[in-house]
Scaffold this active site. Structure first.
Site, PDB file in Angstrom:
ATOM      1  N   HIS B 129       0.330  -0.714   0.006  1.00  0.00           N
ATOM      2  CA  HIS B 129      -0.686  -0.201  -0.505  1.00  0.00           C
ATOM      3  C   HIS B 129       1.193   1.575  -0.068  1.00  0.00           C
ATOM      4  O   HIS B 129       2.279   1.375   0.885  1.00  0.00           O
ATOM      5  CB  HIS B 129      -0.683  -0.195   1.463  1.00  0.00           C
ATOM      6  CG  HIS B 129      -1.934   1.166   1.393  1.00  0.00           C
ATOM      7  ND1 HIS B 129      -1.608   1.911   1.682  1.00  0.00           N
ATOM      8  CD2 HIS B 129      -2.857   1.187   1.171  1.00  0.00           C
ATOM      9  CE1 HIS B 129      -2.925   2.704   1.512  1.00  0.00           C
ATOM     10  NE2 HIS B 129      -3.800   2.062   1.703  1.00  0.00           N
ATOM     11  N   ASP B 206       3.176  -4.107   8.020  1.00  0.00           N
ATOM     12  CA  ASP B 206       1.593  -3.741   8.432  1.00  0.00           C
ATOM     13  C   ASP B 206       0.533  -4.441   8.099  1.00  0.00           C
ATOM     14  O   ASP B 206       0.193  -5.665   7.370  1.00  0.00           O
ATOM     15  CB  ASP B 206       2.025  -3.159   6.640  1.00  0.00           C
ATOM     16  CG  ASP B 206       0.820  -2.072   6.260  1.00  0.00           C
ATOM     17  OD1 ASP B 206      -0.769  -1.900   7.406  1.00  0.00           O
ATOM     18  OD2 ASP B 206       0.645  -1.290   5.545  1.00  0.00           O
ATOM     19  N   GLN B 209      -4.066  -4.638   7.287  1.00  0.00           N
ATOM     20  CA  GLN B 209      -5.557  -5.520   6.897  1.00  0.00           C
ATOM     21  C   GLN B 209      -4.983  -6.474   7.695  1.00  0.00           C
ATOM     22  O   GLN B 209      -6.089  -7.686   7.215  1.00  0.00           O
ATOM     23  CB  GLN B 209      -5.116  -5.367   4.824  1.00  0.00           C
ATOM     24  CG  GLN B 209      -5.695  -4.015   4.524  1.00  0.00           C
ATOM     25  CD  GLN B 209      -6.868  -3.752   4.506  1.00  0.00           C
ATOM     26  OE1 GLN B 209      -8.119  -4.234   5.096  1.00  0.00           O
ATOM     27  NE2 GLN B 209      -6.790  -2.253   4.346  1.00  0.00           N
ATOM     28  N   LYS B 232      -9.527   0.539  10.693  1.00  0.00           N
ATOM     29  CA  LYS B 232     -10.576  -0.528  10.291  1.00  0.00           C
ATOM     30  C   LYS B 232     -10.416  -1.616  10.705  1.00  0.00           C
ATOM     31  O   LYS B 232     -10.780  -2.839  10.348  1.00  0.00           O
ATOM     32  CB  LYS B 232      -8.507  -1.488   9.243  1.00  0.00           C
ATOM     33  CG  LYS B 232      -8.341  -0.105   8.312  1.00  0.00           C
ATOM     34  CD  LYS B 232      -8.125  -0.371   7.121  1.00  0.00           C
ATOM     35  CE  LYS B 232      -6.769   0.444   6.614  1.00  0.00           C
ATOM     36  NZ  LYS B 232      -7.901   1.338   5.696  1.00  0.00           N
ATOM     37  N   CYS B 370      -4.589   2.514  -3.055  1.00  0.00           N
ATOM     38  CA  CYS B 370      -3.645   2.879  -3.077  1.00  0.00           C
ATOM     39  C   CYS B 370      -2.586   1.901  -2.986  1.00  0.00           C
ATOM     40  O   CYS B 370      -1.499   2.022  -1.938  1.00  0.00           O
ATOM     41  CB  CYS B 370      -3.259   3.572  -1.446  1.00  0.00           C
ATOM     42  SG  CYS B 370      -4.816   4.896  -1.170  1.00  0.00           S
TER      43      CYS B 370
HETATM   44  C1  LIG Z   1      -2.066  -2.835   3.088  1.00  0.00           C
HETATM   45  C2  LIG Z   1      -2.055  -1.516   4.499  1.00  0.00           C
HETATM   46  N1  LIG Z   1      -1.653  -0.801   5.213  1.00  0.00           N
HETATM   47  C3  LIG Z   1      -1.825   0.740   5.175  1.00  0.00           C
HETATM   48  C4  LIG Z   1      -3.086   0.942   5.084  1.00  0.00           C
HETATM   49  C5  LIG Z   1      -3.113   2.832   5.805  1.00  0.00           C
HETATM   50  O1  LIG Z   1      -3.950   2.740   6.480  1.00  0.00           O
HETATM   51  P1  LIG Z   1      -4.179   4.022   7.301  1.00  0.00           P
HETATM   52  O2  LIG Z   1      -4.960   4.619   5.830  1.00  0.00           O
HETATM   53  O3  LIG Z   1      -5.392   4.057   7.762  1.00  0.00           O
HETATM   54  O4  LIG Z   1      -3.102   4.865   7.804  1.00  0.00           O
HETATM   55  C6  LIG Z   1      -4.436   0.751   4.757  1.00  0.00           C
HETATM   56  C7  LIG Z   1      -5.104   1.255   4.485  1.00  0.00           C
HETATM   57  O5  LIG Z   1      -6.322   1.265   3.538  1.00  0.00           O
HETATM   58  C8  LIG Z   1      -4.210  -0.341   3.975  1.00  0.00           C
HETATM   59  O6  LIG Z   1      -4.747  -0.899   2.655  1.00  0.00           O
END
Ligand SMILES: Cc1ncc(COP(=O)(O)O)c(C=O)c1O
Ligand SMILES: Cc1ncc(COP(=O)(O)O)c(C=O)c1O
Lengths: 147, 412, 412, 147
Positions: B129, B206, B209, B232, B370
């Protein structure tokens, strides 16, 4: 007509399936990339200006039915127009799409089919992308973005 | 069967989510299949916020008065809940941040940046992401250090062998997602961590998800850093978690400066507090921490294994119902993937699918999610993505299938 | 009289604050005199949060579905409310941050850091909160640039002449508080801004303590940057505002990287969005923005001029009632100061005052108030501070006076 | 006794007003600064160790009644004790103040007057500050003995 038929009119679906002027142009005098970061649509607009007129115009790229058909309709409508006419038309179309004006001038012809997008705020940028990109290219710019 | 021996009852779970319940009762019942973007909130989380503001609110760490003490206790209890949720050794290893994105930025800036010299490298994967790409690019800028990207195969499975080759003695950090937000791929994080540690590299996971779908266990994974977002995991916005090992945190300089993170301040010299305070400058999102803890408690009460099993069943049904649709292609077919279902429809752009489904009151997401480098690798402009949460039902999957059949006809 | 011609009725205002109302009804009614640390929340703000989560919640800027559109609209409407609250020219000049502290950090890191070279300087004042000191020290570190501190007099009045001398052509930023959180001093921010601009320096105004008490007008002040915190203006935690002029923001590199702030991402090259998005990486505190906007609306409905007048009356009464107490010394006696009343009691440490008052259910704050350099200048270890909000009453001031008399006797 | 009288017992008020051993020490063998960032209390502890015993001990600094009286009581109690005894007493007092143990050993004498602090979580650090500072100074005494 339900709202989907209103948005995706026959003309739109047709231009989406068989986009007109959908190719690159080697000898373009003006060119710009357009980008809609929301949905990732990317479009390139090519223009050949000769004697103050748009002698040729084309586009290529990836996009949804709205952005693709909008670009296709744009190229169909502007070929042969003077730069002033083209710029004026850009203004009118963008004003219509963004709801800045309610009236749909007759001169728009097929382009009026895009009006359904006004009920879909998330999609307006798809419809305006090619027009902004054209404006950008005529101004001498390289990239347009509808962020 | 749930962790405590009762059957998982999705109707009961739905009843905990007022938005899901109310919008499902409307003239055109809402089908919310966008939980990977953000989850809806159970009543209990919203009430935890209200109760905190209306009964126990004050600034923390500062006052001698009893309200301030109560608020401080609630905030630090939330940290302990977070510790338990990810199975950290101690609460001080849990830093409250705004979201997963800020967690990665903090590590990139306070840990990695000073170690990025010519010859050094950072290892990411193709499926990351933007939150796990851009902060590293910003840290790398002008350092002469290198970005390395681990490839994936056409199913979306990470090339573990390539990972082992790309990570070397000069790797400062290997950062990878636990679960891909597009493909649903569940990466072998424990194995990857072991490989990276063998080369002396640090590891950031990370888990943005992964946390909504499965138990997170940093002790088992062995990673050095892990990030997740409250919004999330059925919690409030504006709050997330950065887990990091004590011995690493202790050596990291602060990220932001201000009140609550200092020991002494003078114009000549300022000294900083220990962990976790050093990384939480200014008045934190106190209510957010309390609300995220309520969400974590709630998930644990429902049972993470139950959630995982329920969502796996939804994914199976989704595959079964959507497979026969002409022109539909599932994007991401890694074995054991999580309940994130990306797909394309021949001749119909994802964005048009999204609008059509929205007209049928089915909320999905369309676009690059993203993850532009992944889209480029897959050679597609984007996908349509249905993602599932603990409140989704088999009937909702069926509605999605029916709606997609209509779309195919419309664009035929 | 209120802005719209009705009398200010503190009883009615109190009825809007459930915590104030409920704790006031207890066996030992709570007197909350710690609003400078954080304000209590009106019901309408807590309900705005709940309503948003339970009716309109989704992630923003991303989905084509209607919930996402609703949430995006709510978030951008909150930005417009913030614009109106500080009288910015356009909403894009309003960046949502976690708190005032993060606002200063963002400017120190993205604007100032790259401009700090040997010979350059940053100008602060003796009365700054750590939030407006430490980020600058962190930015200055290793740059060879200099920190300059504008003195104050014994009343807590800033030496404007010295300011004019310390700010010069090499000043990158002059950063000062609008209202001191210890002394209550209201600085002549418009005048200071004009002086700094004359030398070509940029100006950051820390309005964290001003925003709760008076109308903020960036157009009138002319400042380049201004920060405030939501939790101090009757809003939620985890949200604050950074105002900055468009032409400056446009030239600033991003602060954090991630989703929602990029135009295109590839492993080779990433480009960023324009303002304000470039400065809001990742999923923002959507509910927090909505809640802060509700608080701003509420304050405007009550009327900022009313709030200011009501609090000025409380301050007068406080002075009058506390002056006769033997050994009590008011700290900060600048003309026209805001409703922040710091004091010391001879022979009784501020911390002991705090504990005593807490036993009488009067919540004040004791200590250095995150302003250690100011304490050093005043040559005191700390102060006791009673700070007032729109819900405080004259009777509460009287209770404070009575309790302090008891303390003096106890320690005599 | 109400809770204030419980916290601020006569002995505490007395040591607060007339702190014992409240001065710097030129020939200290051990020394440490203590700091309570919550309330800004700052304390310096000085120890002169001779033949494994605390020959002299003093403190100075700014602090509330609790931290000042705690330091004063500490210096009064530990003067003449062996290092082992002193360290043991530190442990016992800190355990009592932080509520790790319920019993108040008789040997604590006047120090037991500090027990009221256990009902005031925000104040416990004030009471333990001098004890932690002493422990710090004794631990650093070995490596910093040349200062
Ligand atoms: C795999 C992954 N990492 C990081 C993020 C970033 O999350 P946040 O926008 O809550 O910082 C997301 C959110 O869409 C994600 O799907
Ligand atoms: C003058 C001043 N500036 C900045 C801050 C920092 O506010 P926050 O902790 O909300 O970032 C405060 C809060 O105490 C303050 O009083």
């Amino acid at each position: 007509m339900n709202e989907m038929e209103e948005l995706y009119r026959e003309i739109i679906l047709d231009h989406n399936k068989r986009p007109r002027n959908f190719h690159a142009m080697e000898d373009a005098t003006h060119h710009a990339d357009g980008h809609n970061p929301l949905c990732g649509d990317e479009i390139e607009v090519f223009v050949k200006v000769e004697g103050g007129k748009i002698a040729d115009i084309s586009f290529q790229g990836e996009g949804c039915a709205i952005s693709k058909s909008s670009a296709s309709l744009m190229t169909s409508a502007l070929k042969g127009k003077t730069l002033d006419e083209a710029k004026r038309e850009c203004g009118i179309v963008v004003a219509m799409l963004t709801g800045k004006t309610d009236s749909i001038p007759d001169e728009l012809g097929d382009i009026a089919a895009l009006q359904g997008v006004r009920q879909f705020p998330a999609r307006i940028k798809c419809a305006t992308l090619s027009w902004h990109t054209l404006e950008e290219s005529l101004q001498g710019g390289k990239t347009a973005s509808t962020e | 069967m749930s962790d405590n021996g009762t059957a998982y009852d999705v109707a009961k779970v739905r009843a905990d989510f007022p938005l899901i319940e109310n919008l499902a009762k409307g003239a055109k019942p809402l089908v919310y299949l966008d939980s990977a973007a953000s989850t809806q909130k159970p009543r209990i989380v919203v009430e935890a916020l209200s109760d905190f503001y209306l009964k126990d609110y004050a600034n923390i760490h500062r006052g001698v008065h009893f309200l301030s003490q109560k608020a401080t206790d609630a905030y630090e209890k939330a940290r302990e809940t977070a510790r338990r949720f990810v199975n950290a050794r101690e609460a001080a290893e849990c830093i409250f941040v705004r979201n997963a994105t800020e967690g990665v930025n903090l590590v990139a800036s306070s840990y990695a940046k000073s170690r990025l010299k010519p010859g050094a490298n950072i290892v990411l994967t193709t499926m990351e992401h933007h939150a796990n790409i851009v902060p590293w690019q910003m840290a790398l800028e002008g350092t002469g250090a290198e970005l390395r990207v681990v490839p994936i195969d056409s199913r979306g499975v990470l090339d573990v062998e390539a990972f082992g080759k790309l990570v070397d003695e000069n790797t400062v950090i290997a950062a990878f997602s636990y679960v891909s937000n597009v493909l649903g791929t569940v990466n072998p994080v424990k194995k990857l961590t072991a490989i990276a540690h063998d080369k002396g590299a640090k590891v950031l996971v990370d888990a943005a998800q992964a946390a909504p779908h499965r138990k997170i266990d940093v002790a088992d994974i062995g990673c050095d850093f892990l990030v997740l977002s409250g919004h999330k995991i059925y919690g409030p916005t504006g709050i997330g978690l950065l887990y990091a090992k004590r011995e690493i945190l202790e050596k990291m300089p602060p990220y932001q400066g201000g009140g609550d993170m200092i020991l002494t301040v003078s114009f000549e010299k300022t000294t900083y507090k220990g962990i976790p305070d050093r990384f939480e400058a200014g008045t934190p999102h106190i209510a957010g921490a309390v609300g995220m803890a309520a969400a974590m408690d709630y998930m644990e009460r429902i049972g993470l294994a139950n959630i995982e099993a329920h969502e796996a069943a939804l994914l199976s049904r989704c595959r079964e119902k959507l497979a026969p649709i002409p022109g539909l292609k599932e994007i991401g077919t890694a074995p054991g993937k999580a309940a994130v279902f990306s797909f394309t429809l021949e001749g119909v752009h994802p964005h048009d699918i999204g609008t059509f489904l929205d007209a049928d009151n089915i909320a999905i997401r369309a676009g690059h999610h993203c993850a532009e480098p992944l889209m480029k690798f897959l050679k597609i402009p984007g996908t349509a993505r249905a993602s599932f949460g603990m409140y989704n039902t088999a009937e909702e999957v069926d509605k999605l299938a029916t709606a997609l059949e209509k779309i195919v006809k419309f664009f035929a």
